[in-house]
Design an enzyme around this catalytic site. Structure first.
Site, mmCIF file in Angstrom:
data_model
loop_
_atom_site.group_PDB
_atom_site.id
_atom_site.type_symbol
_atom_site.label_atom_id
_atom_site.label_comp_id
_atom_site.label_asym_id
_atom_site.label_seq_id
_atom_site.Cartn_x
_atom_site.Cartn_y
_atom_site.Cartn_z
ATOM 1 N N LYS A 1 -12.559 5.815 6.728
ATOM 2 C CA LYS A 1 -11.269 6.096 6.085
ATOM 3 C C LYS A 1 -11.484 6.779 4.734
ATOM 4 O O LYS A 1 -10.747 7.705 4.364
ATOM 5 C CB LYS A 1 -10.474 4.787 5.917
ATOM 6 N N GLN B 1 -8.565 -4.378 4.196
ATOM 7 C CA GLN B 1 -9.128 -4.336 5.547
ATOM 8 C C GLN B 1 -9.189 -5.737 6.171
ATOM 9 O O GLN B 1 -9.673 -6.685 5.549
ATOM 10 C CB GLN B 1 -10.537 -3.712 5.486
ATOM 11 N N ASP C 1 -0.421 0.257 5.567
ATOM 12 C CA ASP C 1 -0.841 -0.409 6.805
ATOM 13 C C ASP C 1 0.363 -0.856 7.644
ATOM 14 O O ASP C 1 0.208 -1.173 8.821
ATOM 15 C CB ASP C 1 -1.621 -1.693 6.438
HETATM 16 N N1 GUN Z 1 -8.550 -4.091 10.954
HETATM 17 C C1 GUN Z 1 -8.438 -3.543 12.191
HETATM 18 N N2 GUN Z 1 -7.457 -2.613 12.208
HETATM 19 C C2 GUN Z 1 -6.944 -2.578 10.958
HETATM 20 C C3 GUN Z 1 -5.913 -1.809 10.346
HETATM 21 O O1 GUN Z 1 -5.227 -0.965 10.960
HETATM 22 N N3 GUN Z 1 -5.702 -2.047 9.025
HETATM 23 C C4 GUN Z 1 -6.407 -2.976 8.341
HETATM 24 N N4 GUN Z 1 -6.112 -3.155 7.061
HETATM 25 N N5 GUN Z 1 -7.357 -3.698 8.866
HETATM 26 C C5 GUN Z 1 -7.628 -3.505 10.181
#
Ligand code: GUN
Length: 293
Positions: free
Chosen positions: A54, A98, A121
């Site tokens: 990311k 995350q 998110d």
């Molecule tokens: N862990 C797995 N998928 C995601 C996501 O889309 N966002 C976040 N913050 N954590 C994750």
């Protein structure tokens, strides 16, 4: 069927990123530099990889990002204190914590503490509520939003389709179902959510025009569960041990791709299907957040 039925998530994500580059340039022309904070707690190996990808995607698009890494034993109060700072930092239009978080930290508390306007998110209760209400001003969670975009840009007709979603998690299964059953041309599906409590999952899957696997069980979906011609979307990322692999494991999806690709109408490869779309949707949400400034 040949490779002609593959849904190329990398190519579709690249197309979206090209579209976003124009919007980023327009933002910068009016003095707004989009910014996103990543917060990672602990050393979960998968989370490290995801956050790394990311960060790179932000850099490639010209979005400013900063990553805060906290130790595994961080308390909930410490994480909340950091979020308070990030919430009020005007350089940041988005904040992403995350998942998964260590067990001493309640995810629900954390996700309601990121300001809804910075919640790229789509996990804050306000954004979850807006999704349920069909209010377009909220942020949608990135992975199911990415699946919707994959379907739309692959000319998959969802209207009136029987869609079976495997998995009822807050990150994918539940929001996926909510998006698909919204009124509107790009959704309008009849949705069934299957989960560990479902009787006869196979019978549900066999009815599906579109089958979305997001339950996190390696190669759970077998060829005899798929209606010939169905569209199959594999959201899963599972580690399975493999002594012949360099790290002792390999990554597989929730779908037995090799045996299903020949009968599917369209299918996502994995990797190269949903994963790049999650990142593209995160970038899109961040650009949208910045455009509100
Ligand atoms: N862990 C797995 N998928 C995601 C996501 O889309 N966002 C976040 N913050 N954590 C994750």
């Amino acid at each position: 069927m040949s490779a002609g039925n593959l849904i190329d998530g990398r190519a579709i994500a690249a197309q979206i990123q090209n579209e976003l580059a124009v919007r980023v340039a327009a933002l910068k022309a009016r003095g707004v530099h989009p910014g996103l904070a990543f917060v990672r707690v602990g050393e979960d190996p998968a989370s490290k990889v995801y956050v790394g990808r990311k960060e790179k995607a932000c850099a490639d698009l010209g979005i400013f990002s900063e990553t805060r890494i906290l130790p595994e034993n961080t308390s909930e109060a410490e994480l909340l204190a950091l979020l308070a700072k990030l919430n009020s930092d005007e350089r940041l239009h988005g904040i992403l914590v995350q998942a998964p978080l260590p067990k001493q930290i309640r995810e629900a508390v954390i996700y309601s503490s990121v300001w809804a306007d910075k919640d790229v998110d789509g996990f804050h209760p306000v954004n979850v509520g807006k999704l349920m209400l069909g209010d377009p001003t909220g942020f949608h969670p990135c992975t199911p939003a990415g699946v919707m975009e994959l379907l739309a840009r692959s000319q998959v007709n969802t209207s009136g389709a029987e869609v079976v979603v495997l998995g009822r998690g807050n990150i994918v299964g539940k929001p996926m179902a909510a998006m698909l059953c919204q009124k509107g041309r790009a959704a309008n599906s009849t949705v069934t959510i299957c989960h560990s409590g479902t009787r006869d999952i196979k019978a549900h899957c066999q009815r599906a025009d579109i089958l979305i696997a997001a339950m996190g069980v390696a190669e759970f979906v077998k060829a005899d569960m798929v209606k010939p011609g169905a569209v199959v979307i594999d959201v899963g990322v599972n580690r399975v041990s493999d002594p012949t692999a360099k790290n002792g494991y390999r990554l597989v999806g929730d779908v037995d791709f090799k045996n299903i690709q020949p009968i599917a109408g369209k299918i996502t490869p994995n990797p190269g299907g949903v994963g790049p779309m999650t990142i593209a949707m995160l970038l899109q949400n961040t650009v949208r957040a910045a455009e509100r400034m």
